[in-house]
Design an enzyme around this catalytic site. Structure first.
Site, PDB file in Angstrom:
ATOM      1  N   CYS A 150       0.830  -1.213   0.000  1.00 60.48           N
ATOM      2  CA  CYS A 150       0.000   0.000   0.000  1.00 60.48           C
ATOM      3  C   CYS A 150       0.863   1.262   0.000  1.00 60.48           C
ATOM      4  O   CYS A 150       1.418   1.638   1.037  1.00 60.48           O
ATOM      5  CB  CYS A 150      -0.925  -0.001   1.216  1.00 60.48           C
ATOM      6  SG  CYS A 150      -1.996   1.443   1.277  1.00 60.48           S
ATOM      7  N   CYS A 199      -0.593   4.114   2.127  1.00 60.23           N
ATOM      8  CA  CYS A 199      -0.403   3.925   3.576  1.00 60.23           C
ATOM      9  C   CYS A 199       1.054   4.189   3.978  1.00 60.23           C
ATOM     10  O   CYS A 199       1.317   4.829   4.992  1.00 60.23           O
ATOM     11  CB  CYS A 199      -0.745   2.505   3.993  1.00 60.23           C
ATOM     12  SG  CYS A 199      -2.181   1.806   3.200  1.00 60.23           S
ATOM     13  N   ASP A 200       1.997   3.669   3.214  1.00 63.49           N
ATOM     14  CA  ASP A 200       3.391   3.615   3.668  1.00 63.49           C
ATOM     15  C   ASP A 200       4.371   4.492   2.890  1.00 63.49           C
ATOM     16  O   ASP A 200       5.528   4.626   3.301  1.00 63.49           O
ATOM     17  CB  ASP A 200       3.897   2.154   3.606  1.00 63.49           C
ATOM     18  CG  ASP A 200       3.065   1.243   4.504  1.00 63.49           C
ATOM     19  OD1 ASP A 200       2.570   1.738   5.523  1.00 63.49           O
ATOM     20  OD2 ASP A 200       2.909   0.058   4.164  1.00 63.49           O
TER      21      ASP A 200
END
Ligand code: FAD
Ligand code: NAP
Length: 316
Positions: A137, A140-141
């Site tokens: 992701c 997300c990261d």
């Protein structure tokens, strides 16, 4: 209608499930609950950008797109339970939606829309460093690697779009793909090829991700001739496809509740009816799914309309 038995249970709250919720409730079914194990919205909420949903012209994220959908459904009476469904069974005309031995909901119809999940690429170190430098992701990261170099694995739409996203944050993106042509849309390939922060490493597969107690420090990549290239990066993003989430349909004897194909995708007709009366499947988990938000939403609408007819016939 009995309040103890749902008219329709919707399993999964992505674009397909939410649209099924909108159509079943707005179309007159009174007692409809959507079971979603996380926040409603589905996998598109991980996407940093969506530019192919009709009518949406701005620069928006998947999260922005999905934010208003649950509120719209709830306005028409859709109930939502944040819970993981373990199994769907049918006895006579009634389905059991099973969360645990103590928690079972009964329903006259079920629309299953559990979507798909990111696949693991299968190289050494992938599992060991998952969440410690290996990610599926970018939204997300990606920020953890601001102004750092990262590697992206895959050659589909997801890999290329996320490589473009990461190129905005990171100092360099190595895009590693096992062939020399991409599955991604031509326009996306063009954008990747024109991005000076993205280096293409083609005809190459990841051999090993390595690191230390702090996380990933690099990846070894093997080309067709067997040469190994060592790339020092703290982050490796894998986007190598998805598996269908069909676990809720597996019965105690290991068979599926309804017919599925060899990839486990649910076989449906044009009304999203499965081989079991009253059971519908919609979105990414069905056969020949285009795997798009717009088609998942369309499936949800079709399944919702079909579920209304089914319940009407059952009760009249
Ligand atoms: P999903 O979105 O997968 O939703 C399924 C839901 O079911 C999930 O919320 C999950 O938590 C829930 N669930 C699963 N199992 C259970 C269970 N046992 N109990 C309860 N709940 C459960 N499409 C586009 O059109 N345009 C794009 O730009 C685009 N970009 C993408 C970028 C990324 C990074 C990814 C991963 C996908 C992208 N897609 C895009 C594809 C799109 O997201 C999917 O086609 C779409 O979300 C499918 O919707 P769905 O409702 O079928 O399934
Ligand atoms: P995908 O299209 O299946 O692509 C997976 C990629 O990973 C392929 O390039 C594949 O290589 C590679 N791969 C698979 N296994 C591998 C392994 N073990 N090691 C190394 N590489 C491996 O998956 P996706 O990109 O996630 O897309 C899924 C679906 O969602 C597609 O239908 C896609 O069109 C859709 N989607 C659409 C959009 C959009 O419309 N904007 C955005 C994202 C996703 P090969 O090519 O050699 O097989």
């Amino acid at each position: 209608m009995s309040k103890n038995i749902l008219d329709c249970a919707i399993v999964g709250g992505g674009p397909a499930g939410l649209t099924a919720g909108l159509y079943t409730t707005r179309g007159g079914l009174e007692n409809v609950t959507m079971f979603e194990k996380g926040m409603p919205g589905g996998q598109i909420t991980q996407s940093s950008e969506i530019e192919n949903y009709p009518g949406v012209t701005g620069d928006i994220t998947g999260m922005d797109l999905m934010m208003p959908w649950p509120e719209q459904c709830q306005k028409f009476g859709l109930k939502h339970e944040m819970v993981e469904v373990k199994q769907i069974r049918k006895d006579g005309d009634i389905f059991s939606v099973i969360m645990s031995d103590e928690s079972i909901t009964h329903s006259r119809s079920v629309i299953v829309c559990t979507g798909s999940s990111p696949r693991r690429a299968g190289f050494k170190g992938e599992d060991e460093f998952f969440g410690k430098g290996v990610s599926t992701c970018a939204t997300c990261d990606g920020f953890f690697y601001k102004d750092k170099e990262v590697a992206v694995i895959g050659g589909g739409d997801t890999a290329l779009e996320e490589a473009l996203y990461l190129a905005k944050i990171c100092s360099k993106v190595y895009l590693i793909h096992r062939r020399d042509t991409f599955r991604a849309a031509p326009n996306t390939v063009k954008r990747v090829e024109g991005n000076e922060k993205i280096e293409l490493i083609l005809n190459s597969t990841p051999e090993e991700v390595y690191g230390d107690a702090m996380g990933v420090t690099g990846i070894k990549v093997k080309d067709k001739e067997g040469n190994i290239r060592d790339i020092e990066v703290p982050g490796v993003f894998t986007f190598v496809g998805n598996d269908v989430n069909n676990q809720t349909l597996i019965q105690n004897d290991g068979t599926f509740l309804c017919d599925v194909n060899e990839q486990g995708q649910v076989i449906v007709d044009l009304s999203m009816k499965t081989s079991i009366p009253g059971l519908f499947a919609a979105g990414d988990m069905r056969i020949e799914a285009p795997k798009q938000v717009v088609s998942a939403a369309g499936d949800g609408a079709v399944a919702g309309i079909a579920a209304i007819s089914y319940v009407d016939e059952l009760l009249n």
